[in-house]
Design an enzyme around this catalytic site. Structure first.
Site: not given
Length: 446
Positions: A178, A200, A248, A285, A319, A341, A343, A372-373
């Protein structure tokens, strides 16, 4: 081996929590920050520093009480907390007493090797009548999985394989990088490292996508050109590199076009994106955000049908409104996505992420083990074991938005685990799954 004590320490996560509704509504950029009023419950500003809560389970040790084995997991939540039906932003200080109080009271003294039983107990906890925040269930379950691996003397991958009767992957799962806002510079870094799935792109506003969608189309054309160079370089070195593009768009295509999504205007735009990305496979996404699960499933199905009828080879990825295990199953059962996804922080316990990946088995939907980041190095490493155990279609490089660090954390954990498991399967190996751990093992990952 029993769980003796539980500690919780407020720590930091790998990124920030952002009010997605405020950003999509046009919150003004101010350097790295945003100006404007938050729109989502729980936010006091549009961008907030991410927080985590490190959970440690003291398991004691066969060598004596002074040389304890310690299992570790990190509670953390997604960047866009509160959006699409998710739990509100996570503040570590608000949950420390819950982990060290009611959660610890319920887990203390339990068999550390009994992962699924302990995870089920965690999932069922309702201190004060309320369900535990997804971030709490996520982090404590990581620690429970690590505890089971320490108690059994094996890897977390093997614990999950044994508990769910799985045949783990024997090679690392394709990693999805990402880029954050540095869409071009970071994509070039991904191509240099031969990242399987990229970039991403963080196309989370009309400005990023373009008022008519032209910026996304132009970006994919640029990315295809750069990928051509990387593929040629790899071939010259005798290597095979077959990247897959995954962008995304955070529902912005829904804002641009609106329903119905099987009409020619929408399908033609996706066809343009496909042509720009050619010859590389394209995954999009979160094309729209319809404000609810049923509405989102209907819109995604509509788009997939329109693309199929027109012969446009673009995969759509679920998502928004696909947050819980029940959500994943609903999207899969409806055939609403080519990929879903999973998540991980939104599902709560990591055992539920396993179940969500398995929900895709025997269907036309592939499982993308995401996240997630805004996670931590610890949660990313645990998820690498979930990816290997379930043989997911792809998994996310995390935490952070710098790419290199998250890619290193996830890729290296998978490579080490694959090598360790292969060595243990060799005839005459001295390190077999199920051996009794010693104090020399410390709190290291197994």
């Amino acid at each position: 081996m029993r769980i003796r004590t539980i500690r919780a320490t407020p720590t930091v996560s790998g990124f920030y929590t952002d009010d997605q509704a405020a950003i999509k509504a046009g919150a003004e950029r101010d350097g790295f920050d945003y100006r404007g009023e938050p729109r989502t419950a729980g936010f006091t500003r549009v961008r907030q520093a991410g927080e985590a809560l490190s959970v440690e389970l003291d398991l004691g040790s066969p060598a004596g009480p002074d040389r304890s084995l310690v299992a570790h997991g990190d509670c953390c939540a997604v960047q866009y907390s509160g959006a699409g039906g998710r739990d509100p932003p996570f503040f570590a200080g608000d949950h420390r007493s819950t982990v060290e109080g009611p959660v610890a009271d319920n887990l203390r003294g339990r068999d550390a090797a009994a992962f699924r039983e302990n995870a089920a107990l965690l999932e069922a906890m309702r201190p004060g009548g309320d369900r535990l925040h997804t971030a709490v269930r996520y982090g404590v379950s990581q620690a429970l999985l690590h505890a089971a691996a320490l108690a059994r003397g094996t890897t977390m991958t093997d614990v999950l394989a044994d508990e769910f009767d799985l045949d783990p992957a024997t090679e690392p799962i394709p990693v999805f990088g990402q880029s954050g806002d540095e869409r071009r510079r970071t994509a070039e870094k991904m191509l240099l490292k031969r990242t399987p799935v990229l970039p991403h792109g963080l196309f989370n506003s009309a400005e990023a996508v373009g008022e008519d969608g032209s910026r996304l189309r132009e970006y994919l054309a640029w990315l295809a050109d750069r990928a051509d160079e990387a593929v040629a370089d790899a071939a010259a070195a005798g290597e095979a590199y077959e990247p897959r593009f995954h962008v995304d768009v955070y529902g912005t295509l829904g804002d641009l076009f609106g329903p119905p999504y099987d009409r020619a205007e929408v399908v033609d735009y996706l066809a343009d994106l496909r042509a720009a990305a050619a010859p590389y496979p394209l995954q999009v996404e979160g094309p729209m955000d319809e404000g609810g699960r049923a509405e989102q499933i209907h819109a995604m199905c509509e788009l997939r049908e329109g693309l199929a009828d027109a012969g446009v080879a673009v995969d759509v990825v679920a998502d928004e409104w696909c947050d819980t295990l029940e959500d994943v199953r609903a999207f899969v059962d409806a055939g609403a996505a080519d990929l879903v996804q999973v998540k991980t922080p939104d599902l709560g316990g990591v055992d539920r992420s396993v179940a969500a990946v398995l929900a895709c088995e025997g269907t036309d939907t592939r499982a993308y083990l995401g996240g997630t980041c805004n996670e931590t190095d610890r949660s990313a490493r645990v998820c690498a074991h979930v990816a290997l155990a379930t043989d997911a279609a792809q998994t996310l490089a995390k935490p952070g938005m710098g790419f290199d660090e998250g890619y290193m954390v996830v890729e290296n954990e998978m490579r080490r685990t694959v090598t360790r498991r292969a060595d243990r399967r060799k005839p005459g190996s001295e390190r077999r799954p199920g051996r009794t751990p010693t104090a020399a093992d410390g709190g290291v990952d197994r």
